[in-house]
Design a protein around this motif. Structure first.
Motif, PDB file in Angstrom:
ATOM      1  N   ASP A 228       0.823  -1.213   0.000  1.00  0.00           N
ATOM      2  CA  ASP A 228       0.000   0.000   0.000  1.00  0.00           C
ATOM      3  C   ASP A 228       0.857   1.263   0.000  1.00  0.00           C
ATOM      4  O   ASP A 228       0.563   2.231  -0.720  1.00  0.00           O
ATOM      5  CB  ASP A 228      -0.908   0.005   1.238  1.00  0.00           C
ATOM      6  CG  ASP A 228      -2.147  -0.847   1.041  1.00  0.00           C
ATOM      7  OD1 ASP A 228      -2.333  -1.382  -0.077  1.00  0.00           O
ATOM      8  OD2 ASP A 228      -2.933  -0.999   2.002  1.00  0.00           O
ATOM      9  N   ALA A 229       1.926   1.263   0.804  1.00  0.00           N
ATOM     10  CA  ALA A 229       2.782   2.455   0.898  1.00  0.00           C
ATOM     11  C   ALA A 229       3.441   2.774  -0.443  1.00  0.00           C
ATOM     12  O   ALA A 229       3.457   3.928  -0.881  1.00  0.00           O
ATOM     13  CB  ALA A 229       3.842   2.247   1.982  1.00  0.00           C
ATOM     14  N   VAL A 230       3.966   1.752  -1.109  1.00  0.00           N
ATOM     15  CA  VAL A 230       4.619   1.995  -2.396  1.00  0.00           C
ATOM     16  C   VAL A 230       3.602   2.411  -3.443  1.00  0.00           C
ATOM     17  O   VAL A 230       3.868   3.295  -4.277  1.00  0.00           O
ATOM     18  CB  VAL A 230       5.388   0.739  -2.843  1.00  0.00           C
ATOM     19  CG1 VAL A 230       5.985   0.941  -4.232  1.00  0.00           C
ATOM     20  CG2 VAL A 230       6.491   0.411  -1.851  1.00  0.00           C
ATOM     21  N   GLU A 231       2.423   1.815  -3.429  1.00  0.00           N
ATOM     22  CA  GLU A 231       1.407   2.172  -4.415  1.00  0.00           C
ATOM     23  C   GLU A 231       0.904   3.601  -4.214  1.00  0.00           C
ATOM     24  O   GLU A 231       0.624   4.317  -5.187  1.00  0.00           O
ATOM     25  CB  GLU A 231       0.254   1.175  -4.342  1.00  0.00           C
ATOM     26  CG  GLU A 231       0.622  -0.184  -4.957  1.00  0.00           C
ATOM     27  CD  GLU A 231      -0.086  -1.341  -4.283  1.00  0.00           C
ATOM     28  OE1 GLU A 231      -1.038  -1.097  -3.507  1.00  0.00           O
ATOM     29  OE2 GLU A 231       0.324  -2.493  -4.516  1.00  0.00           O
ATOM     30  N   VAL A 232       0.814   4.046  -2.957  1.00  0.00           N
ATOM     31  CA  VAL A 232       0.451   5.443  -2.702  1.00  0.00           C
ATOM     32  C   VAL A 232       1.527   6.375  -3.244  1.00  0.00           C
ATOM     33  O   VAL A 232       1.231   7.428  -3.834  1.00  0.00           O
ATOM     34  CB  VAL A 232       0.224   5.671  -1.195  1.00  0.00           C
ATOM     35  CG1 VAL A 232       0.159   7.155  -0.866  1.00  0.00           C
ATOM     36  CG2 VAL A 232      -1.062   4.996  -0.740  1.00  0.00           C
ATOM     37  N   ALA A 233       2.794   5.991  -3.065  1.00  0.00           N
ATOM     38  CA  ALA A 233       3.890   6.811  -3.602  1.00  0.00           C
ATOM     39  C   ALA A 233       3.819   6.891  -5.125  1.00  0.00           C
ATOM     40  O   ALA A 233       4.002   7.967  -5.717  1.00  0.00           O
ATOM     41  CB  ALA A 233       5.236   6.232  -3.160  1.00  0.00           C
ATOM     42  N   LEU A 234       3.538   5.775  -5.795  1.00  0.00           N
ATOM     43  CA  LEU A 234       3.398   5.796  -7.255  1.00  0.00           C
ATOM     44  C   LEU A 234       2.209   6.662  -7.673  1.00  0.00           C
ATOM     45  O   LEU A 234       2.271   7.373  -8.684  1.00  0.00           O
ATOM     46  CB  LEU A 234       3.217   4.371  -7.781  1.00  0.00           C
ATOM     47  CG  LEU A 234       4.446   3.461  -7.715  1.00  0.00           C
ATOM     48  CD1 LEU A 234       4.078   2.043  -8.157  1.00  0.00           C
ATOM     49  CD2 LEU A 234       5.573   4.004  -8.574  1.00  0.00           C
ATOM     50  N   ALA A 235       1.130   6.595  -6.904  1.00  0.00           N
ATOM     51  CA  ALA A 235      -0.035   7.432  -7.211  1.00  0.00           C
ATOM     52  C   ALA A 235       0.312   8.916  -7.085  1.00  0.00           C
ATOM     53  O   ALA A 235      -0.160   9.744  -7.880  1.00  0.00           O
ATOM     54  CB  ALA A 235      -1.196   7.075  -6.281  1.00  0.00           C
ATOM     55  N   LEU A 236       1.136   9.266  -6.105  1.00  0.00           N
ATOM     56  CA  LEU A 236       1.552  10.670  -5.954  1.00  0.00           C
ATOM     57  C   LEU A 236       2.394  11.125  -7.141  1.00  0.00           C
ATOM     58  O   LEU A 236       2.226  12.242  -7.644  1.00  0.00           O
ATOM     59  CB  LEU A 236       2.332  10.832  -4.644  1.00  0.00           C
ATOM     60  CG  LEU A 236       1.507  10.789  -3.359  1.00  0.00           C
ATOM     61  CD1 LEU A 236       2.422  10.827  -2.139  1.00  0.00           C
ATOM     62  CD2 LEU A 236       0.511  11.948  -3.297  1.00  0.00           C
ATOM     63  N   VAL A 237       3.311  10.256  -7.593  1.00  0.00           N
ATOM     64  CA  VAL A 237       4.109  10.592  -8.778  1.00  0.00           C
ATOM     65  C   VAL A 237       3.199  10.795  -9.980  1.00  0.00           C
ATOM     66  O   VAL A 237       3.369  11.738 -10.770  1.00  0.00           O
ATOM     67  CB  VAL A 237       5.143   9.481  -9.060  1.00  0.00           C
ATOM     68  CG1 VAL A 237       5.857   9.734 -10.385  1.00  0.00           C
ATOM     69  CG2 VAL A 237       6.158   9.394  -7.927  1.00  0.00           C
ATOM     70  N   LEU A 238       2.224   9.925 -10.129  1.00  0.00           N
ATOM     71  CA  LEU A 238       1.276  10.033 -11.236  1.00  0.00           C
ATOM     72  C   LEU A 238       0.468  11.328 -11.138  1.00  0.00           C
ATOM     73  O   LEU A 238       0.261  12.021 -12.146  1.00  0.00           O
ATOM     74  CB  LEU A 238       0.347   8.818 -11.209  1.00  0.00           C
ATOM     75  CG  LEU A 238      -0.571   8.577 -12.404  1.00  0.00           C
ATOM     76  CD1 LEU A 238       0.245   8.415 -13.671  1.00  0.00           C
ATOM     77  CD2 LEU A 238      -1.409   7.328 -12.160  1.00  0.00           C
ATOM     78  N   ALA A 239       0.028  11.673  -9.933  1.00  0.00           N
ATOM     79  CA  ALA A 239      -0.764  12.886  -9.744  1.00  0.00           C
ATOM     80  C   ALA A 239       0.055  14.145 -10.022  1.00  0.00           C
ATOM     81  O   ALA A 239      -0.434  15.093 -10.649  1.00  0.00           O
ATOM     82  CB  ALA A 239      -1.323  12.923  -8.325  1.00  0.00           C
ATOM     83  N   VAL A 240       1.298  14.158  -9.568  1.00  0.00           N
ATOM     84  CA  VAL A 240       2.158  15.319  -9.820  1.00  0.00           C
ATOM     85  C   VAL A 240       2.406  15.482 -11.320  1.00  0.00           C
ATOM     86  O   VAL A 240       2.376  16.601 -11.848  1.00  0.00           O
ATOM     87  CB  VAL A 240       3.491  15.172  -9.056  1.00  0.00           C
ATOM     88  CG1 VAL A 240       4.499  16.226  -9.504  1.00  0.00           C
ATOM     89  CG2 VAL A 240       3.251  15.286  -7.556  1.00  0.00           C
ATOM     90  N   GLY A 241       2.631  14.367 -12.020  1.00  0.00           N
ATOM     91  CA  GLY A 241       2.821  14.444 -13.465  1.00  0.00           C
ATOM     92  C   GLY A 241       1.592  14.977 -14.171  1.00  0.00           C
ATOM     93  O   GLY A 241       1.693  15.800 -15.094  1.00  0.00           O
ATOM     94  N   TRP A 242       0.416  14.511 -13.758  1.00  0.00           N
ATOM     95  CA  TRP A 242      -0.830  15.006 -14.361  1.00  0.00           C
ATOM     96  C   TRP A 242      -1.019  16.494 -14.078  1.00  0.00           C
ATOM     97  O   TRP A 242      -1.379  17.273 -14.979  1.00  0.00           O
ATOM     98  CB  TRP A 242      -2.011  14.224 -13.805  1.00  0.00           C
ATOM     99  CG  TRP A 242      -3.328  14.805 -14.189  1.00  0.00           C
ATOM    100  CD1 TRP A 242      -4.005  14.621 -15.362  1.00  0.00           C
ATOM    101  CD2 TRP A 242      -4.131  15.706 -13.406  1.00  0.00           C
ATOM    102  NE1 TRP A 242      -5.175  15.347 -15.357  1.00  0.00           N
ATOM    103  CE2 TRP A 242      -5.283  16.019 -14.172  1.00  0.00           C
ATOM    104  CE3 TRP A 242      -3.995  16.260 -12.139  1.00  0.00           C
ATOM    105  CZ2 TRP A 242      -6.276  16.864 -13.703  1.00  0.00           C
ATOM    106  CZ3 TRP A 242      -4.983  17.117 -11.668  1.00  0.00           C
ATOM    107  CH2 TRP A 242      -6.111  17.405 -12.453  1.00  0.00           C
ATOM    108  N   TYR A 243      -0.752  16.912 -12.843  1.00  0.00           N
ATOM    109  CA  TYR A 243      -0.933  18.317 -12.467  1.00  0.00           C
ATOM    110  C   TYR A 243       0.018  19.216 -13.250  1.00  0.00           C
ATOM    111  O   TYR A 243      -0.369  20.287 -13.730  1.00  0.00           O
ATOM    112  CB  TYR A 243      -0.698  18.480 -10.963  1.00  0.00           C
ATOM    113  CG  TYR A 243      -0.870  19.891 -10.465  1.00  0.00           C
ATOM    114  CD1 TYR A 243      -2.136  20.403 -10.213  1.00  0.00           C
ATOM    115  CD2 TYR A 243       0.232  20.704 -10.241  1.00  0.00           C
ATOM    116  CE1 TYR A 243      -2.306  21.700  -9.759  1.00  0.00           C
ATOM    117  CE2 TYR A 243       0.077  22.003  -9.787  1.00  0.00           C
ATOM    118  CZ  TYR A 243      -1.191  22.492  -9.546  1.00  0.00           C
ATOM    119  OH  TYR A 243      -1.352  23.778  -9.094  1.00  0.00           O
ATOM    120  N   THR A 244       1.267  18.768 -13.381  1.00  0.00           N
ATOM    121  CA  THR A 244       2.253  19.555 -14.125  1.00  0.00           C
ATOM    122  C   THR A 244       1.861  19.684 -15.594  1.00  0.00           C
ATOM    123  O   THR A 244       1.932  20.766 -16.183  1.00  0.00           O
ATOM    124  CB  THR A 244       3.635  18.911 -14.012  1.00  0.00           C
ATOM    125  OG1 THR A 244       3.980  18.778 -12.626  1.00  0.00           O
ATOM    126  CG2 THR A 244       4.688  19.740 -14.722  1.00  0.00           C
TER     127      THR A 244
END
Length: 275
Positions: A228-244
């Motif tokens: 769960d912890a690693v998947e949340v981290a990947l989701a954050l990377v994905l969200a930052v990329g989308w936001y940028t």
């Protein structure tokens, strides 16, 4: 397969140390010539190499299955995710001069096989499907008696984790960048499949094994919460990329609009001067 017996030896630690040193040397070269390269990427590659080396060759705490679960989280999830965030392919392409080596690297990165492997659902099947095959067939029991098989399975785990993290984040240059919706959906489904696997292991160990109940439950919890912890981290990377990316689109649209209006304004100004 025990926590006390690492699947691979010092050669793996040396290989990761050399790869990490090469990366850090390359980033220093970029900065010396005046190019920007964020320091957090250096931290990510150092941490990723350390986590992978520890997971493959270091002693881990806990019972046999708990130690194995920790190795799985380090080797198949956390380490690969950190390496992907460091963008090693981007660094290599910026360092290499124009020529055959750089063109060859780009050719491989943009090849149809690479595009298929980096398709998020395909990468998820390779990664999570491999874990189901490992823990729900006799592979785990077979690896317990065959050290070479144990090492090969862990190397596959690392490669599959690297493939999955790359397919989800897509930070390095690839042939075709998949949509955020597809990557997010794949991450959600893969995370669910991983969590279900961990829950089944909490109730029953891999076929052909005889882990103690307390050790089995502790290892399953490590897999569940670590995943769960690693998947949340990947989701954050994905969200930052989308936001940028979403922030760049309006700026590009605004620049294009101003570019269209500017000639008209100049024409009106020139007409007034003539009049």
């Amino acid at each position: 397969m025990t926590a006390a017996d690492p699947p691979l030896g010092p050669a793996v630690v040396l290989a990761y140390a050399l790869a990490c040193a090469a990366y850090l040397s390359g980033s220093c070269r970029l900065r010396r010539r005046g190019d920007a390269w964020p320091w957090p990427r250096d931290c990510a590659v150092t941490a990723g190499a350390a986590v992978l080396a520890w997971g493959l060759a270091g002693p881990l705490p806990g019972g046999p299955f708990t130690g194995h679960a920790l190795r799985h989280v380090c080797v198949g999830m956390a380490g690969p995710a950190l390496l992907v965030v460091a963008r090693p392919l981007t660094l290599a392409l910026r360092l290499l001069p124009p020529g055959g080596v750089r063109r060859g690297l780009l050719r491989v990165a943009h090849s149809p096989p690479a595009a298929w492997l980096l398709l998020p659902p395909v990468a998820a099947v390779v990664d999570v499907g491999g874990l189901w095959a490992l823990y729900r067939t006799g592979l785990t029991a077979a690896a317990h008696h065959r050290p070479w098989l144990d090492g090969a399975l862990h190397l596959h785990m690392a490669a599959a984790g690297l493939l999955f993290s790359s397919a989800i984040c897509q930070l390095d240059p690839v042939r075709r960048r998949r949509s955020t919706a597809l990557r997010a959906t794949t991450l959600l489904l893969a995370g669910t499949a991983h969590a279900v696997l961990a829950k089944t292991l909490y109730a029953k160990g891999p076929p052909g094994t005889a882990f103690a109940a307390a050790d089995l439950r502790a290892g399953a919890q490590v897999m569940y919460y670590g995943g769960d912890a690693v998947e949340v981290a990947l989701a954050l990377v994905l969200a930052v990329g989308w936001y940028t990316a979403a922030g760049r689109r309006p700026r590009r649209t605004g620049d294009a609009t101003r570019g269209r209006r500017l000639p008209a304004a100049h024409a009106r100004s020139a007409a007034s001067e003539v009049g």
